[in-house]
Design a protein around this motif. Structure first.
Motif, PDB file in Angstrom:
ATOM      1  N   THR A  85       0.826  -1.212   0.000  1.00 33.14           N
ATOM      2  CA  THR A  85       0.000   0.000   0.000  1.00 33.14           C
ATOM      3  C   THR A  85       0.858   1.258   0.000  1.00 33.14           C
ATOM      4  O   THR A  85       0.450   2.292  -0.543  1.00 33.14           O
ATOM      5  CB  THR A  85      -0.974   0.041   1.193  1.00 33.14           C
ATOM      6  OG1 THR A  85      -0.257  -0.067   2.430  1.00 33.14           O
ATOM      7  CG2 THR A  85      -1.994  -1.086   1.089  1.00 33.14           C
ATOM      8  N   ARG A  86       2.060   1.191   0.568  1.00 33.31           N
ATOM      9  CA  ARG A  86       2.956   2.353   0.502  1.00 33.31           C
ATOM     10  C   ARG A  86       3.285   2.668  -0.959  1.00 33.31           C
ATOM     11  O   ARG A  86       3.206   3.828  -1.393  1.00 33.31           O
ATOM     12  CB  ARG A  86       4.251   2.086   1.279  1.00 33.31           C
ATOM     13  CG  ARG A  86       5.358   3.123   1.063  1.00 33.31           C
ATOM     14  CD  ARG A  86       5.039   4.477   1.652  1.00 33.31           C
ATOM     15  NE  ARG A  86       6.031   5.481   1.244  1.00 33.31           N
ATOM     16  CZ  ARG A  86       6.262   6.617   1.881  1.00 33.31           C
ATOM     17  NH1 ARG A  86       5.582   6.912   2.968  1.00 33.31           N
ATOM     18  NH2 ARG A  86       7.157   7.476   1.437  1.00 33.31           N
ATOM     19  N   VAL A  87       3.650   1.669  -1.727  1.00 33.19           N
ATOM     20  CA  VAL A  87       3.971   1.907  -3.130  1.00 33.19           C
ATOM     21  C   VAL A  87       2.717   2.342  -3.891  1.00 33.19           C
ATOM     22  O   VAL A  87       2.782   3.225  -4.760  1.00 33.19           O
ATOM     23  CB  VAL A  87       4.618   0.657  -3.756  1.00 33.19           C
ATOM     24  CG1 VAL A  87       4.886   0.878  -5.244  1.00 33.19           C
ATOM     25  CG2 VAL A  87       5.928   0.317  -3.036  1.00 33.19           C
ATOM     26  N   TRP A  88       1.566   1.736  -3.561  1.00 31.42           N
ATOM     27  CA  TRP A  88       0.307   2.124  -4.212  1.00 31.42           C
ATOM     28  C   TRP A  88       0.019   3.603  -3.956  1.00 31.42           C
ATOM     29  O   TRP A  88      -0.349   4.336  -4.879  1.00 31.42           O
ATOM     30  CB  TRP A  88      -0.838   1.276  -3.675  1.00 31.42           C
ATOM     31  CG  TRP A  88      -2.142   1.431  -4.400  1.00 31.42           C
ATOM     32  CD1 TRP A  88      -2.609   0.671  -5.441  1.00 31.42           C
ATOM     33  CD2 TRP A  88      -3.162   2.419  -4.140  1.00 31.42           C
ATOM     34  NE1 TRP A  88      -3.843   1.115  -5.837  1.00 31.42           N
ATOM     35  CE2 TRP A  88      -4.206   2.192  -5.066  1.00 31.42           C
ATOM     36  CE3 TRP A  88      -3.289   3.452  -3.232  1.00 31.42           C
ATOM     37  CZ2 TRP A  88      -5.366   2.962  -5.087  1.00 31.42           C
ATOM     38  CZ3 TRP A  88      -4.433   4.242  -3.262  1.00 31.42           C
ATOM     39  CH2 TRP A  88      -5.469   3.990  -4.184  1.00 31.42           C
ATOM     40  N   TRP A  89       0.197   4.066  -2.718  1.00 35.07           N
ATOM     41  CA  TRP A  89      -0.063   5.475  -2.375  1.00 35.07           C
ATOM     42  C   TRP A  89       0.927   6.395  -3.076  1.00 35.07           C
ATOM     43  O   TRP A  89       0.575   7.495  -3.505  1.00 35.07           O
ATOM     44  CB  TRP A  89      -0.005   5.645  -0.861  1.00 35.07           C
ATOM     45  CG  TRP A  89      -0.678   6.884  -0.350  1.00 35.07           C
ATOM     46  CD1 TRP A  89      -0.075   8.007   0.135  1.00 35.07           C
ATOM     47  CD2 TRP A  89      -2.091   7.133  -0.258  1.00 35.07           C
ATOM     48  NE1 TRP A  89      -1.014   8.940   0.524  1.00 35.07           N
ATOM     49  CE2 TRP A  89      -2.263   8.427   0.283  1.00 35.07           C
ATOM     50  CE3 TRP A  89      -3.224   6.388  -0.597  1.00 35.07           C
ATOM     51  CZ2 TRP A  89      -3.524   8.994   0.512  1.00 35.07           C
ATOM     52  CZ3 TRP A  89      -4.477   6.949  -0.366  1.00 35.07           C
ATOM     53  CH2 TRP A  89      -4.615   8.228   0.175  1.00 35.07           C
ATOM     54  N   TYR A 116      -0.706   8.962  10.364  1.00 38.37           N
ATOM     55  CA  TYR A 116       0.720   8.833  10.637  1.00 38.37           C
ATOM     56  C   TYR A 116       1.001   7.480  11.269  1.00 38.37           C
ATOM     57  O   TYR A 116       0.094   6.739  11.663  1.00 38.37           O
ATOM     58  CB  TYR A 116       1.223   9.971  11.520  1.00 38.37           C
ATOM     59  CG  TYR A 116       0.811   9.912  12.977  1.00 38.37           C
ATOM     60  CD1 TYR A 116       1.682   9.401  13.948  1.00 38.37           C
ATOM     61  CD2 TYR A 116      -0.432  10.387  13.404  1.00 38.37           C
ATOM     62  CE1 TYR A 116       1.315   9.356  15.295  1.00 38.37           C
ATOM     63  CE2 TYR A 116      -0.793  10.355  14.742  1.00 38.37           C
ATOM     64  CZ  TYR A 116       0.076   9.840  15.691  1.00 38.37           C
ATOM     65  OH  TYR A 116      -0.285   9.786  17.012  1.00 38.37           O
ATOM     66  N   CYS A 117       2.287   7.155  11.360  1.00 34.78           N
ATOM     67  CA  CYS A 117       2.727   5.903  11.988  1.00 34.78           C
ATOM     68  C   CYS A 117       4.166   6.132  12.430  1.00 34.78           C
ATOM     69  O   CYS A 117       4.479   7.167  13.004  1.00 34.78           O
ATOM     70  CB  CYS A 117       2.569   4.725  11.034  1.00 34.78           C
ATOM     71  SG  CYS A 117       3.366   4.962   9.422  1.00 34.78           S
ATOM     72  N   THR A 147      -0.215   4.120   5.304  1.00 33.16           N
ATOM     73  CA  THR A 147      -0.765   4.000   3.946  1.00 33.16           C
ATOM     74  C   THR A 147      -1.777   2.872   3.839  1.00 33.16           C
ATOM     75  O   THR A 147      -2.621   2.896   2.939  1.00 33.16           O
ATOM     76  CB  THR A 147       0.342   3.788   2.895  1.00 33.16           C
ATOM     77  OG1 THR A 147       1.003   2.532   3.125  1.00 33.16           O
ATOM     78  CG2 THR A 147       1.346   4.931   2.917  1.00 33.16           C
ATOM     79  N   LEU A 148      -1.712   1.875   4.719  1.00 32.52           N
ATOM     80  CA  LEU A 148      -2.740   0.835   4.714  1.00 32.52           C
ATOM     81  C   LEU A 148      -4.069   1.429   5.170  1.00 32.52           C
ATOM     82  O   LEU A 148      -5.119   1.192   4.548  1.00 32.52           O
ATOM     83  CB  LEU A 148      -2.320  -0.334   5.603  1.00 32.52           C
ATOM     84  CG  LEU A 148      -3.297  -1.508   5.718  1.00 32.52           C
ATOM     85  CD1 LEU A 148      -3.726  -2.024   4.349  1.00 32.52           C
ATOM     86  CD2 LEU A 148      -2.692  -2.633   6.548  1.00 32.52           C
ATOM     87  N   ASP A 149      -4.027   2.224   6.257  1.00 25.91           N
ATOM     88  CA  ASP A 149      -5.231   2.945   6.670  1.00 25.91           C
ATOM     89  C   ASP A 149      -5.717   3.851   5.543  1.00 25.91           C
ATOM     90  O   ASP A 149      -6.912   3.914   5.249  1.00 25.91           O
ATOM     91  CB  ASP A 149      -4.936   3.796   7.909  1.00 25.91           C
ATOM     92  CG  ASP A 149      -4.827   2.989   9.192  1.00 25.91           C
ATOM     93  OD1 ASP A 149      -4.254   1.885   9.168  1.00 25.91           O
ATOM     94  OD2 ASP A 149      -5.299   3.474  10.244  1.00 25.91           O
ATOM     95  N   ALA A 150      -4.787   4.580   4.918  1.00 26.79           N
ATOM     96  CA  ALA A 150      -5.161   5.523   3.860  1.00 26.79           C
ATOM     97  C   ALA A 150      -5.805   4.805   2.679  1.00 26.79           C
ATOM     98  O   ALA A 150      -6.821   5.272   2.132  1.00 26.79           O
ATOM     99  CB  ALA A 150      -3.934   6.302   3.399  1.00 26.79           C
ATOM    100  N   ALA A 192      -4.561  12.385   3.911  1.00 26.42           N
ATOM    101  CA  ALA A 192      -3.148  12.717   3.768  1.00 26.42           C
ATOM    102  C   ALA A 192      -2.322  11.861   4.706  1.00 26.42           C
ATOM    103  O   ALA A 192      -2.741  11.550   5.825  1.00 26.42           O
ATOM    104  CB  ALA A 192      -2.909  14.192   4.065  1.00 26.42           C
ATOM    105  N   VAL A 193      -1.128  11.488   4.270  1.00 26.99           N
ATOM    106  CA  VAL A 193      -0.189  10.706   5.067  1.00 26.99           C
ATOM    107  C   VAL A 193       0.984  11.602   5.462  1.00 26.99           C
ATOM    108  O   VAL A 193       1.597  12.246   4.604  1.00 26.99           O
ATOM    109  CB  VAL A 193       0.314   9.474   4.284  1.00 26.99           C
ATOM    110  CG1 VAL A 193       1.470   8.788   5.016  1.00 26.99           C
ATOM    111  CG2 VAL A 193      -0.824   8.495   4.043  1.00 26.99           C
TER     112      VAL A 193
END
Length: 294
Positions: A117-121, A251-252, A259-262, A274-275
């Motif tokens: 999900t980080r790469v997806w975002w 945030y994390c 980004t999984l939450d996002a 927004a992250v």
């Protein structure tokens, strides 16, 4: 009228069955995004970043290539891990890996979907929308006994022009400005012990004042690592006051779990998400920024 929660973009979540049936599509680009956080004590840093490349080379989904998030897709000049590069720079890096016009991208990871999900975002932030997450990741693929291969796949370079969405990643100033704002909801995607301030992993223990906790891990089935049903995920966000009418700031520890939450908020139809890219890796070490515990 059916008002039950649903995922608004089901094409962005693909099953292992779908992927197995479409692996030979010449437009498909499949990537293993695995990274590991190797937690350490007494080093002054919260973790050491471990590449998933050795595991990829030992066995991966046939035809898939590897994306090294820290080594290939992050700003090497930043003092923080995983910092988002400038949009045009990142688009060029994605294009060099074979992502671009006319391609359909599927992202997967091991042990947690958050790396995918980080790469997806990040792809969404540069304006590329034809990407999906493999539900359950490599773990589900392997558990089902599906084929793997060794070695390395490289896709031919593609053409990708950045169309930035700058609001998808934010910095500390925007997060600080949202403290006390009734029109905003700041969500911590870390584990509850970190949120409560019982774990000093990132420096000063605690959380951004006023933030609420929706751990990324709680949005997945703990055994299958598949995404929980939309009604369960929607209930998790509703329980902390994350109303769709509000601006949602996530945030994390370093902009990964958030980004999984996002991703799932986006799936639920939230539009203002927004992250905080540097997250607690920055906030907990900056004495000028407020922090709370309990």
């Amino acid at each position: 009228m059916d008002t039950a929660p649903r995922y608004a973009f089901p094409e962005a979540i693909v099953s292992t069955e779908w992927l197995a049936a479409n692996l030979h599509d010449p437009a498909l680009r499949v990537f293993d995004c695995t990274t590991y956080l190797l937690y350490e004590t007494g080093t002054g840093r919260p973790y050491r970043v471990g590449s998933g490349r050795p595991d990829y080379e030992a066995g991966h989904i046939p035809g898939s290539a590897f994306l090294d998030l820290q080594g290939e897709l992050s700003d090497s000049a930043s003092r923080f891990n995983f910092t988002m590069p400038a949009a045009e720079d990142l688009a060029a890096r994605f294009a060099a890996k074979g992502i671009g016009r006319g391609t359909r991208v599927v992202l997967y990871a091991r042990k947690s979907l958050q790396w995918a999900t980080r790469v997806w975002w990040m792809l969404r932030a540069v304006g590329f929308d034809d990407a999906a997450i493999l539900d359950g990741g490599f773990d589900r693929w392997a558990a089902e006994g599906r084929p793997t291969e060794t070695g390395e796949t490289r896709y031919p370079p593609a053409s990708l022009t950045a169309h930035p969405r700058p609001g998808l990643f934010i910095g500390k100033d925007e997060v600080k400005a949202a403290i006390g704002d009734d029109g905003a909801c700041t969500i911590n995607a870390l584990a509850p012990d970190l949120h409560r301030g019982e774990n000093p992993r990132y420096g000063r223990p605690g959380r951004i004042p006023g933030s609420v906790n929706v751990p990324a891990a709680a949005l997945l089935d703990p055994q299958a690592l598949t995404i929980r049903p939309p009604e369960a995920v929607a209930a998790s966000f509703a329980a902390v006051g994350a109303d769709p009418s509000k601006r949602i700031l996530l945030y994390c520890g370093g902009g990964i779990a958030a980004t999984l939450d996002a991703f799932l908020l986006h799936q639920l139809g939230y539009r203002n998400i927004a992250v905080y890219d540097a997250s607690m890796s920055e906030w907990a070490k900056d004495e000028s920024l407020p922090i709370e515990q309990g």
